[in-house]
Design an enzyme around this catalytic site. Structure first.
Site, PDB file in Angstrom:
ATOM      1  N   GLU A  63     -19.509  -9.347  -1.575  1.00 13.99           N
ATOM      2  CA  GLU A  63     -20.761  -8.682  -1.934  1.00 13.99           C
ATOM      3  C   GLU A  63     -21.487  -8.109  -0.966  1.00 13.99           C
ATOM      4  O   GLU A  63     -22.238  -7.081  -0.391  1.00 13.99           O
ATOM      5  CB  GLU A  63     -21.582  -9.709  -2.973  1.00 13.99           C
ATOM      6  CG  GLU A  63     -23.055  -9.038  -3.138  1.00 13.99           C
ATOM      7  CD  GLU A  63     -23.278  -7.733  -3.797  1.00 13.99           C
ATOM      8  OE1 GLU A  63     -24.130  -7.367  -3.790  1.00 13.99           O
ATOM      9  OE2 GLU A  63     -22.181  -7.164  -4.136  1.00 13.99           O
ATOM     10  N   HIS A  66     -20.206  -5.600   1.382  1.00 15.23           N
ATOM     11  CA  HIS A  66     -20.615  -4.169   0.793  1.00 15.23           C
ATOM     12  C   HIS A  66     -21.865  -3.937   1.003  1.00 15.23           C
ATOM     13  O   HIS A  66     -22.261  -2.923   1.596  1.00 15.23           O
ATOM     14  CB  HIS A  66     -20.427  -4.337  -0.491  1.00 15.23           C
ATOM     15  CG  HIS A  66     -20.680  -3.176  -1.399  1.00 15.23           C
ATOM     16  ND1 HIS A  66     -20.633  -1.832  -0.980  1.00 15.23           N
ATOM     17  CD2 HIS A  66     -21.702  -3.113  -2.650  1.00 15.23           C
ATOM     18  CE1 HIS A  66     -20.980  -1.027  -1.759  1.00 15.23           C
ATOM     19  NE2 HIS A  66     -21.842  -1.622  -2.663  1.00 15.23           N
ATOM     20  N   HIS A 128     -24.113   4.989 -10.590  1.00 18.97           N
ATOM     21  CA  HIS A 128     -24.258   4.566  -9.367  1.00 18.97           C
ATOM     22  C   HIS A 128     -22.853   4.809  -8.580  1.00 18.97           C
ATOM     23  O   HIS A 128     -22.957   5.313  -7.470  1.00 18.97           O
ATOM     24  CB  HIS A 128     -24.543   3.022  -9.547  1.00 18.97           C
ATOM     25  CG  HIS A 128     -24.446   2.355  -8.150  1.00 18.97           C
ATOM     26  ND1 HIS A 128     -24.936   2.663  -7.096  1.00 18.97           N
ATOM     27  CD2 HIS A 128     -23.594   1.084  -7.830  1.00 18.97           C
ATOM     28  CE1 HIS A 128     -24.786   1.957  -6.041  1.00 18.97           C
ATOM     29  NE2 HIS A 128     -23.752   1.008  -6.487  1.00 18.97           N
ATOM     30  N   HIS A 221     -10.807   9.569 -21.233  1.00 24.06           N
ATOM     31  CA  HIS A 221     -10.409   9.621 -19.797  1.00 24.06           C
ATOM     32  C   HIS A 221      -9.070  10.301 -19.400  1.00 24.06           C
ATOM     33  O   HIS A 221      -9.092  11.118 -18.397  1.00 24.06           O
ATOM     34  CB  HIS A 221     -10.798   8.250 -19.083  1.00 24.06           C
ATOM     35  CG  HIS A 221     -10.364   8.270 -17.795  1.00 24.06           C
ATOM     36  ND1 HIS A 221     -11.036   9.060 -16.844  1.00 24.06           N
ATOM     37  CD2 HIS A 221      -9.584   7.634 -16.919  1.00 24.06           C
ATOM     38  CE1 HIS A 221     -10.831   8.827 -15.475  1.00 24.06           C
ATOM     39  NE2 HIS A 221     -10.085   7.990 -15.475  1.00 24.06           N
ATOM     40  N   HIS A 287      -6.551   4.113  -6.714  1.00 23.54           N
ATOM     41  CA  HIS A 287      -7.157   4.898  -7.807  1.00 23.54           C
ATOM     42  C   HIS A 287      -8.404   5.641  -7.220  1.00 23.54           C
ATOM     43  O   HIS A 287      -8.641   6.986  -7.362  1.00 23.54           O
ATOM     44  CB  HIS A 287      -7.204   4.431  -9.213  1.00 23.54           C
ATOM     45  CG  HIS A 287      -7.104   5.523 -10.207  1.00 23.54           C
ATOM     46  ND1 HIS A 287      -6.424   6.329 -10.551  1.00 23.54           N
ATOM     47  CD2 HIS A 287      -8.446   5.490 -11.300  1.00 23.54           C
ATOM     48  CE1 HIS A 287      -6.904   7.303 -11.616  1.00 23.54           C
ATOM     49  NE2 HIS A 287      -7.914   6.394 -11.887  1.00 23.54           N
TER      50      HIS A 287
END
Length: 330
Positions: A63, A66, A128, A221, A287
């Site tokens: 975290e 990032h 986001h 999707h 992906h």
């Protein structure tokens, strides 16, 4: 006092670094999501459990790393905006790319901070991810645009080619639709619906499963992704075979098709590795990286075909003017 000036080559290198850091920030966000590390620093931002340097746990380091790259991406996007405004002000397209990068990295950073301090819905969290993707795509356009500008300066004939309005519209539609597909994919992730459809290409052994809950989200999707592949394949075919005098456009079309194909295959890999944690994270990150690259290529391609179609319109206007002048002379 020494006056510092930056050449176009130096600005290009700055855009490359900005794009790389933006990519690492995007990848870091994906790692945070896939490893469930979003609240490893508690509900605090920018500190982590009240400390500038967090405890050495895997989750908190993921975290915090990032956050570090996101902050660095913000600083570099600001530096790029200033540098291109200061030393390449006449390059309106590059200024636009730099401004978009700065705006969306600030927006996604603010949304990331809100996600930590206040719980957000899956729809907002998916948005986001979408804004992060736009920030990265803008940095890709800045890097590719700076590279093209340098080539155009050495080859003035490079900007004289044109494309049809219909091809331009197809490119725009494909780029916009790819963003919709990305948003749906992010929604799948943030609603933990990945396991809604077991197996690929069938969903729970059926062509059309019972559309409810996570099954419906995943199935929508998949259908959206299949349609995107068709659109990209048509776009790539037209770019490669009908625009042989445009090597840049052919390269972009080919890149889009290859990225989309690999993205579809990585989606299948995500399904088949869902219950193998290590392989799943690798497949899921692949992906996301591939769809980010595809969206960046489509966005840049959209701008380039707009510039080329505008050139076509201007050329047509000059032709009409020439004919009118010739008629008046007679």
């Amino acid at each position: 006092m020494r006056v510092i000036t930056l050449t176009m080559n130096q600005l290009k290198r700055l855009s490359y670094v900005t794009c790389l850091i933006m990519f690492l920030a995007l990848l870091g966000g994906a790692v945070v999501t896939k490893t469930g590390s979003g609240l490893e620093c508690g509900n605090e931002w920018p500190l982590c459990h009240g400390k500038l340097i967090p405890a050495y746990t895997v989750g908190s380091m993921i975290e915090y790393t990032h956050r570090l790259f996101s902050g660095l991406a913000g600083l570099l996007s600001l530096a790029s905006m200033y540098a291109f405004w200061r030393y390449a002000r006449e390059r309106k397209d590059l200024l636009a790319y730099a401004l978009l990068t700065l705006i969306f990295v600030v927006v996604q950073g603010g949304m990331g901070a809100l996600a930590v301090t206040k719980p957000q819905s899956a729809a907002v969290m998916a948005l986001h991810m979408g804004f992060s993707l736009i920030a990265f795509a803008s940095s890709v356009m800045l890097a590719l645009g700076a590279k093209r500008r340098e080539s155009a300066d050495s080859d003035p004939a490079a900007g004289n080619y044109t494309v049809s309005r219909s091809f331009r519209n197809l490119t725009w539609i494909t780029a916009l639709y790819s963003y919709v597909v990305v948003y749906i994919g992010a929604y799948v992730s943030h609603t933990d619906s990945q396991g809604g459809c077991s197996g690929w290409p069938l969903c729970n052994g059926e062509f059309i499963p019972e559309l409810s809950g996570g099954v419906a989200v995943v199935f929508v999707h998949r259908i959206a992704a299949a349609l995107l592949f068709v659109l990209v394949a048509v776009l790539g075919h037209l770019a490669f075979w009908r625009h042989k005098n445009l090597p840049e456009l052919r390269a972009l079309g080919l890149a889009a098709v290859l990225l989309c194909l690999m993205q579809v295959l990585s989606g299948a890999a995500v399904v088949h590795t869902l219950y193998n944690e290590r392989l799943y994270i690798f497949a899921a990150l692949s992906h996301i990286v591939l769809i980010a690259g595809l969206f960046g290529v489509l966005c840049y391609m959209s701008v380039r075909v707009w510039q080329m179609s505008r050139t076509e319109t201007q050329a047509a206007g000059l032709t009409v003017s020439s004919v009118s002048l010739a008629s008046s002379d007679e």
